[in-house]
Design a protein around this motif. Structure first.
Motif, PDB file in Angstrom:
ATOM      1  N   ALA A 350       0.814  -1.223   0.000  1.00 29.98           N
ATOM      2  CA  ALA A 350       0.000   0.000   0.000  1.00 29.98           C
ATOM      3  C   ALA A 350       0.843   1.266   0.000  1.00 29.98           C
ATOM      4  CB  ALA A 350      -0.937  -0.006   1.206  1.00 29.98           C
ATOM      5  N   TRP A 351       1.943   1.259   0.774  1.00 27.05           N
ATOM      6  CA  TRP A 351       2.711   2.504   0.976  1.00 27.05           C
ATOM      7  C   TRP A 351       4.178   2.386   0.577  1.00 27.05           C
ATOM      8  CZ3 TRP A 351       0.010   1.548   6.104  1.00 27.05           C
ATOM      9  CH2 TRP A 351      -1.279   2.064   6.070  1.00 27.05           C
ATOM     10  N   SER A 352       4.561   1.266  -0.035  1.00 31.12           N
ATOM     11  CA  SER A 352       5.926   1.042  -0.533  1.00 31.12           C
ATOM     12  C   SER A 352       6.973   1.069   0.568  1.00 31.12           C
ATOM     13  CB  SER A 352       6.280   2.083  -1.612  1.00 31.12           C
ATOM     14  OG  SER A 352       5.372   1.997  -2.690  1.00 31.12           O
ATOM     15  N   ARG A 353       6.592   0.665   1.747  1.00 33.60           N
ATOM     16  CA  ARG A 353       7.573   0.517   2.836  1.00 33.60           C
ATOM     17  C   ARG A 353       7.018  -0.491   3.833  1.00 33.60           C
ATOM     18  NH1 ARG A 353       4.306   1.550   7.127  1.00 33.60           N
ATOM     19  NH2 ARG A 353       3.462   3.640   7.278  1.00 33.60           N
ATOM     20  N   PHE A 354       7.929  -1.250   4.477  1.00 31.76           N
ATOM     21  CA  PHE A 354       7.504  -2.255   5.439  1.00 31.76           C
ATOM     22  C   PHE A 354       7.154  -1.638   6.788  1.00 31.76           C
ATOM     23  CE2 PHE A 354       9.991  -4.974   2.527  1.00 31.76           C
ATOM     24  CZ  PHE A 354       9.049  -5.966   2.304  1.00 31.76           C
ATOM     25  N   TRP A 355       7.852  -0.548   7.133  1.00 27.04           N
ATOM     26  CA  TRP A 355       7.708   0.034   8.475  1.00 27.04           C
ATOM     27  C   TRP A 355       7.799   1.545   8.379  1.00 27.04           C
ATOM     28  CZ3 TRP A 355       6.251  -2.252  12.888  1.00 27.04           C
ATOM     29  CH2 TRP A 355       6.407  -1.550  14.079  1.00 27.04           C
ATOM     30  N   GLY A 356       6.911   2.251   9.126  1.00 24.78           N
ATOM     31  CA  GLY A 356       6.919   3.703   9.043  1.00 24.78           C
ATOM     32  C   GLY A 356       6.750   4.413  10.368  1.00 24.78           C
ATOM     33  N   TRP A 357       6.813   3.688  11.477  1.00 25.69           N
ATOM     34  CA  TRP A 357       6.671   4.265  12.816  1.00 25.69           C
ATOM     35  C   TRP A 357       5.331   4.979  13.002  1.00 25.69           C
ATOM     36  CZ3 TRP A 357       9.855   2.283  16.179  1.00 25.69           C
ATOM     37  CH2 TRP A 357      11.104   1.861  15.755  1.00 25.69           C
ATOM     38  N   ASP A 358       4.315   4.508  12.309  1.00 23.14           N
ATOM     39  CA  ASP A 358       2.955   4.970  12.565  1.00 23.14           C
ATOM     40  C   ASP A 358       2.555   4.515  13.978  1.00 23.14           C
ATOM     41  OD1 ASP A 358       0.262   5.973  11.442  1.00 23.14           O
ATOM     42  OD2 ASP A 358      -0.238   3.964  12.182  1.00 23.14           O
ATOM     43  N   PRO A 359       1.758   5.317  14.724  1.00 24.30           N
ATOM     44  CA  PRO A 359       1.403   4.928  16.097  1.00 24.30           C
ATOM     45  C   PRO A 359       0.829   3.520  16.211  1.00 24.30           C
ATOM     46  CG  PRO A 359       0.742   7.195  15.692  1.00 24.30           C
ATOM     47  CD  PRO A 359       1.248   6.660  14.388  1.00 24.30           C
ATOM     48  N   LYS A 360       0.002   3.118  15.252  1.00 17.86           N
ATOM     49  CA  LYS A 360      -0.578   1.776  15.309  1.00 17.86           C
ATOM     50  C   LYS A 360       0.501   0.712  15.145  1.00 17.86           C
ATOM     51  CE  LYS A 360      -4.556  -0.619  15.231  1.00 17.86           C
ATOM     52  NZ  LYS A 360      -5.676  -0.416  16.156  1.00 17.86           N
ATOM     53  N   GLU A 361       1.446   0.958  14.261  1.00 25.01           N
ATOM     54  CA  GLU A 361       2.538   0.013  14.051  1.00 25.01           C
ATOM     55  C   GLU A 361       3.399  -0.089  15.303  1.00 25.01           C
ATOM     56  OE1 GLU A 361       4.665   1.159  10.563  1.00 25.01           O
ATOM     57  OE2 GLU A 361       2.853   1.469   9.393  1.00 25.01           O
ATOM     58  N   VAL A 362       3.680   1.062  15.901  1.00 19.73           N
ATOM     59  CA  VAL A 362       4.517   1.086  17.104  1.00 19.73           C
ATOM     60  C   VAL A 362       3.858   0.313  18.243  1.00 19.73           C
ATOM     61  CG1 VAL A 362       5.503   2.578  18.877  1.00 19.73           C
ATOM     62  CG2 VAL A 362       5.665   3.232  16.479  1.00 19.73           C
ATOM     63  N   TRP A 363       2.563   0.540  18.463  1.00 20.31           N
ATOM     64  CA  TRP A 363       1.881  -0.129  19.569  1.00 20.31           C
ATOM     65  C   TRP A 363       1.639  -1.603  19.284  1.00 20.31           C
ATOM     66  CZ3 TRP A 363       1.177   0.973  24.506  1.00 20.31           C
ATOM     67  CH2 TRP A 363       1.475   2.276  24.921  1.00 20.31           C
ATOM     68  N   ALA A 364       1.509  -1.986  18.031  1.00 15.93           N
ATOM     69  CA  ALA A 364       1.451  -3.413  17.716  1.00 15.93           C
ATOM     70  C   ALA A 364       2.773  -4.078  18.069  1.00 15.93           C
ATOM     71  CB  ALA A 364       1.127  -3.606  16.235  1.00 15.93           C
ATOM     72  N   LEU A 365       3.875  -3.378  17.771  1.00 16.24           N
ATOM     73  CA  LEU A 365       5.193  -3.902  18.128  1.00 16.24           C
ATOM     74  C   LEU A 365       5.353  -3.986  19.645  1.00 16.24           C
ATOM     75  CD1 LEU A 365       8.052  -4.797  17.333  1.00 16.24           C
ATOM     76  CD2 LEU A 365       8.703  -2.375  17.286  1.00 16.24           C
ATOM     77  N   ILE A 366       4.899  -2.947  20.360  1.00 17.31           N
ATOM     78  CA  ILE A 366       4.982  -2.948  21.824  1.00 17.31           C
ATOM     79  C   ILE A 366       4.191  -4.127  22.392  1.00 17.31           C
ATOM     80  CG2 ILE A 366       4.262  -1.701  23.905  1.00 17.31           C
ATOM     81  CD1 ILE A 366       4.930   0.902  22.421  1.00 17.31           C
ATOM     82  N   THR A 367       3.003  -4.361  21.842  1.00 19.01           N
ATOM     83  CA  THR A 367       2.179  -5.484  22.298  1.00 19.01           C
ATOM     84  C   THR A 367       2.896  -6.809  22.094  1.00 19.01           C
ATOM     85  OG1 THR A 367       0.163  -4.259  21.756  1.00 19.01           O
ATOM     86  CG2 THR A 367      -0.041  -6.642  22.039  1.00 19.01           C
TER      87      THR A 367
END
Length: 419
Positions: A350-367
């Motif tokens: 969708a966005w041509s990158r695997f990781w972008g430090w979006d809040p949802k991505e960060v909190w999924a990683l924290i979880t």
């Protein structure tokens, strides 16, 4: 009757059947002392009734899910109403899986009310079928969201079992400093649950009364060419306005207990009209939750945890501890696949990158990191019993913030889910 109307009817039927299932599990577990039957016969009889009712509720929930999918044209997991509804359904699926392994009716006594609360919470959000934004028009929506939610559902069952363990093992009659500390934290957990129930009840009560307050705010911005652009934002409250957006105008405010205007403005650093609405909602939830908690305490004449604790006597605490761990162990790889691996693949598409430090991505990683630490401490350090139960309870708080807090409070690429 349209297919979507039938879907809504199935949703309501599932909600009430879940409520009946919870009541039957309560009779199964708590009614043994007053039953004329032998305890084993009583548990077996009412356990079957409760389980069958739960299956009927799950079937109605599945009917809602698939009829809404067909009627809406896409899988119903794209906004908060649809996702929280799906999460409740996934929690029941996780419950059936864990129940098939351990055959413990007591688990239903805590899982069913959690499902009821989440279904009711889902109904707070707008229920209209919304068209998918371009980023969601992908087959990965079905894969990523469903697997992530299923993993979180097993975490929810682990939370329910962990809370059961604490209510079973924390002695509310002890007066030592450690015992008092444990009692306070268990009671605080129950207090937070009461706040959520009060929030849902408040929203439905004011909606039923037709309450509404509307505010508008003009925002002026200057572009790179020095040209001023003005825009007007409008926000509608469904709860009486204790706070209104900073520097906004009252469009219309219904009277409530003689209050015809907001009590105060939000601070200047809270930008946007929706920030004030969210603060207002949180404030009302805490106020009404505290009132409801106080009423419950008056009726019980003791702490809620102390009132529940006697019903836990005779329950094998080691079984509950094992159930909590097993549920989390099953959910961990499913969550990792859905929330991280599949999510990164979709993000690249969708966005041509695997990781972008979006809040949802960060909190999924924290979880994921949190539950990685949980499994490490459980398996390598021998954190069983109360330590493991507290980790299961706190972990689900992290999950809830990832699901709700990030969507409704923080701003990011996943903010559409809070609509």
């Amino acid at each position: 009757m349209s297919l979507l109307d039938f879907s809504s009817g199935a949703f309501i039927a599932a909600f009430f059947l879940y409520c009946f299932g919870f009541m039957f599990y309560a009779v199964c577990v708590g009614g043994q002392k007053w039953s004329n039957r032998k305890p084993e016969e009583h548990v077996r009889r009412w356990g079957r009734i409760a389980y069958f009712t739960s299956l009927l509720a799950f079937a109605a929930h599945l009917t809602f899910f698939f009829t809404r999918w067909i009627g809406g044209g896409h899988i119903p997991t794209s906004n908060m109403y649809e996702f929280m509804s799906f999460l409740a359904m996934a929690i029941m699926l996780a419950f059936f899986v864990v129940h098939a392994i351990y055959r413990k009716p007591l688990l239903g006594l805590f899982t069913l009310p959690l499902t009821v609360i989440i279904v009711a919470f889902a109904a707070v959000f707008p229920q209209e079928v919304q068209p998918l934004i371009p980023a969601l028009q992908s087959g990965w929506l079905r894969i990523h969201v469903t697997t992530a939610a299923l993993g979180e559902a097993f975490f929810a069952v682990g939370f329910a079992a962990g809370l059961m363990y604490l209510l079973r093992t924390v002695d509310f009659k002890q007066t030592s400093e450690q015992a008092r500390r444990e009692q306070r934290w268990v009671e605080f957990t129950l207090y937070v649950i009461v706040i959520i129930i009060a929030f849902v009840s408040s929203v439905f009560a004011f909606r039923g009364a037709g309450y509404e307050a509307t505010f508008s705010k003009e925002t002026v911005t200057i572009d790179d060419n020095g040209i001023e652009n003005s825009s007007t934002e409008t926000v509608v409250y469904s709860l009486p306005p204790i706070f209104k957006p900073f520097n906004s105008q009252d469009v219309s405010v219904d009277s409530f207990l003689g209050m015809k205007e907001p009590l105060m403005e939000t601070p200047t650093w809270m930008h946007g009209v929706n920030a004030a609405r969210k603060l207002n909602t949180i404030t009302w939830s805490i106020i009404n939750g505290s009132i409801l908690y106080g009423i419950i305490r008056l009726l019980l004449r003791r702490r809620i945890g102390a009132a529940i604790h006697p019903f836990m006597e005779g329950i094998d605490e080691d079984d509950i501890d094992e159930i909590s761990y097993r549920a989390i162990a099953i959910g961990y790889p499913i969550f990792m696949l859905g929330a991280l691996i599949f999510a990164m693949i979709w993000a690249y598409i969708a966005w041509s990158r695997f990781w972008g430090w979006d809040p949802k991505e960060v909190w999924a990683l924290i979880t994921w990191l949190y539950y990685t630490a949980y499994l490490h401490l459980r398996l390598s350090r021998g954190w069983h019993g109360k330590k493991s139960a507290w980790l299961a309870v706190i972990g689900f708080v992290v999950v809830l913030f990832t699901l709700i807090g990030v969507n409704l409070v923080l701003v990011g690429l996943h903010s559409y889910a809070g609509v």
